[in-house]
Structures are given as structure tokens and as C-alpha cells.
Design an enzyme around this catalytic site. Structure first.
Site, short mmCIF file in Angstrom:
data_model
loop_
_atom_site.label_atom_id
_atom_site.label_comp_id
_atom_site.label_asym_id
_atom_site.label_seq_id
_atom_site.Cartn_x
_atom_site.Cartn_y
_atom_site.Cartn_z
N LYS A 1 36.04 39.18 30.91
CA LYS A 1 34.93 40.12 30.71
C LYS A 1 34.97 40.72 29.31
O LYS A 1 33.91 40.99 28.72
CB LYS A 1 34.98 41.22 31.77
CG LYS A 1 34.69 40.75 33.19
CD LYS A 1 33.33 40.09 33.33
CE LYS A 1 33.00 39.79 34.79
NZ LYS A 1 31.72 39.05 34.93
N TYR B 1 42.75 42.85 38.71
CA TYR B 1 41.62 42.14 38.09
C TYR B 1 42.10 41.06 37.13
O TYR B 1 41.44 40.06 36.92
CB TYR B 1 40.73 43.15 37.37
CG TYR B 1 39.30 42.69 37.19
CD1 TYR B 1 38.54 42.26 38.28
CD2 TYR B 1 38.70 42.70 35.94
CE1 TYR B 1 37.22 41.85 38.11
CE2 TYR B 1 37.40 42.30 35.76
CZ TYR B 1 36.67 41.87 36.85
OH TYR B 1 35.37 41.45 36.68
#
Length: 256
Positions: free
Chosen positions: A163, A156
């Protein structure tokens, strides 16, 4: 009469029928909401969004590049012209160059980091600021996040850092806007097969791992995300702001 009858909202970032924002949109329309949509610049993106939105009589379907302040202003000016005021916004916007996701995090370029952070995190702040004049009576803003912003999810990479910034932006916006009766929350979904997830390496392994380790021993269903979106965007959650609500079948609480 649905619970959103007479309510209007803007959905930023629907890419196709697999988008989490679209699952939320379908649930909102079923409850009577009127929705306007943004889409990525380009004929292909416009065609995909129009095919979804036009059957629901959307009056606003417009391109939006969130890296350009003039396009943000133009989109919300058009929304004001059409609707006068709005009740809620769904922010479903994130991007990082594919090569930056494929490399280890320490290899990300300065340019790639700035682009990912601008589109994926700053865009919430910029679009919220533009939406405020259209929310004189208060409202609700929901953005979409993922557990990779809290814990390391291999593959990720920079999106996890984005995020994390997005989720803390939610908290600061919630503080700033509380006196305006505007609530800001994040919905943290389990790994979903979307256009964005196609650029994440080992994504199928992430889904399989989550299904095995989550409390419910499965992955989340898009309709469950739609239901949570209705909760966060409606009066049912009037006392909730600054929160990250996990809809991941309980995976985030498991430590093994």
C-alpha cells in the site's frame, strides 16, 4: 438525472457485495453512471460479480488477471469496443498469499513479495496505462488503500508495504498525467469486512481498536465510502489529484 448521467466507468476488482468497490459502484449507479466490471478468473468469481452487475445492465463483465499484460490489453480493448471512451476507473485490486500475511514480515519469500507487489501496486500503473487511450478528454482514477501503508498495523505485514508503494504510485501518476487532465487519487478506508480482509490475522481486533480510538468512536459505513468515491470521481474534485483521502472516522489523526 444524476450527476453521473452520461458518464461511463470501469470497476476493477469487485469480489462480492462486501467489496468497497461495490459500495462505490452502487453509489455511482444511483447517480446515473454506466459501469463495466472485471472479475477474477474462474466461474465462482464470475457468478458473484454477474449477480451484482447484471441487474444494473452492465455491458462489460470480463475476467482479468492483472499479472498478464495480454489480459489487461484484452479487457481495455473490449471496453473501447463497447463504450468508445470512459470517464473514470476504480482500481480495487490487492493480493498476497495467505501464508505470507500470517508470517512476520521478515519471513516473506522473494516470490511472495514479488507477487504481492505486482498485483497490489504495479497493477495500478499497468491498468492506468491501458486506460489512457480511452480517456481522450481526461478523467479520474481512484485506487483503494489502507492506513497500514503509512503506519505499522500488526498482521498487515507485506500488504502495508504494497500500500505504501501504491500510494506513492498515485503521486507519480498524478504528476505524469496532470497535463492530460487525468486525476489520480487514493481512498484510504478504515478496516472493512471484505473477502481480502479474511486473510489478515487479528482483523477483528483491528476493527475494535479503531472503533474505540477514532474521533467518531465507530467504524466507517460502506455508504460513506460510496459518497467519497462520488466526490473523487466527479467534477466536484476537479482540483484534487495525487491525494490519499482518509475515510476512517478520523482514526488516522489520533496519536494514542
Amino acid at each position: 438525472m444524476g450527476i453521473f448521467s452520461g458518464k461511463t466507468g470501469l470497476v476493477l476488482g469487485v469480489a462480492n457485495d462486501r467489496s468497497i468497490a461495490w459500495a462505490m459502484s452502487e453509489a455511482l449507479v444511483a447517480e446515473g453512471a454506466e459501469l463495466g466490471f472485471s472479475h477474477l478468473p474462474g466461474e465462482r468469481s464470475e457468478r458473484r460479480v454477474r449477480q451484482l452487475a447484471e441487474p444494473h445492465n452492465a455491458k462489460l463483465i470480463m475476467p482479468l488477471d492483472v499479472q498478464k499484460d495480454e489480459e489487461i490489453d484484452a479487457f481495455f480493448d473490449k471496453a473501447k469496443e463497447i463504450y468508445g471512451k470512459i470517464d473514470f476507473v476504480i482500481h480495487s485490486i490487492a493480493y498476497a498469499p495467505t501464508k505470507e500475511l500470517q508470517n512476520p514480515y521478515y519471513m516473506i519469500s522473494r516470490e511472495g513479495w514479488h507477487m504481492a507487489m505486482d498485483i497490489s501496486a504495479y497493477s495500478l500503473l499497468a491498468t492506468t496505462r491501458a486506460a489512457l487511450p480511452l480517456m481522450p478528454d481526461g478523467g479520474s482514477i481512484v485506487t483503494l488503500t489502507y492506513f497500514g501503508g503509512e503506519k505499522v498495523m500488526p498482521g498487515y505485514n507485506v500488504m502495508g508495504v504494497c500500500k505504501a508503494a501504491l500510494e506513492h504510485t498515485v503521486r507519480y501518476l498524478a504528476w505524469d498525467l496532470g497535463e492530460k487532465n487525468v486525476r489520480v487519487n487514493a481512498l484510504s478506508a478504515g478496516p472493512m469486512r471484505t473477502l481480502s480482509s479474511a486473510g489478515i490475522s487479528d482483523f477483528d481486533e483491528m476493527r475494535e481498536h479503531q472503533a474505540q480510538k477514532s474521533c467518531l468512536k465507530r467504524n466507517v459505513d460502506p455508504k460513506e465510502l460510496g459518497s467519497t468515491g462520488i466526490y473523487l470521481l466527479s467534477d466536484m474534485s476537479n482540483g484534487v489529484t495525487g491525494e490519499t483521502i482518509h475515510v476512517d472516522c478520523g482514526y488516522n489523526i489520533v496519536g494514542l
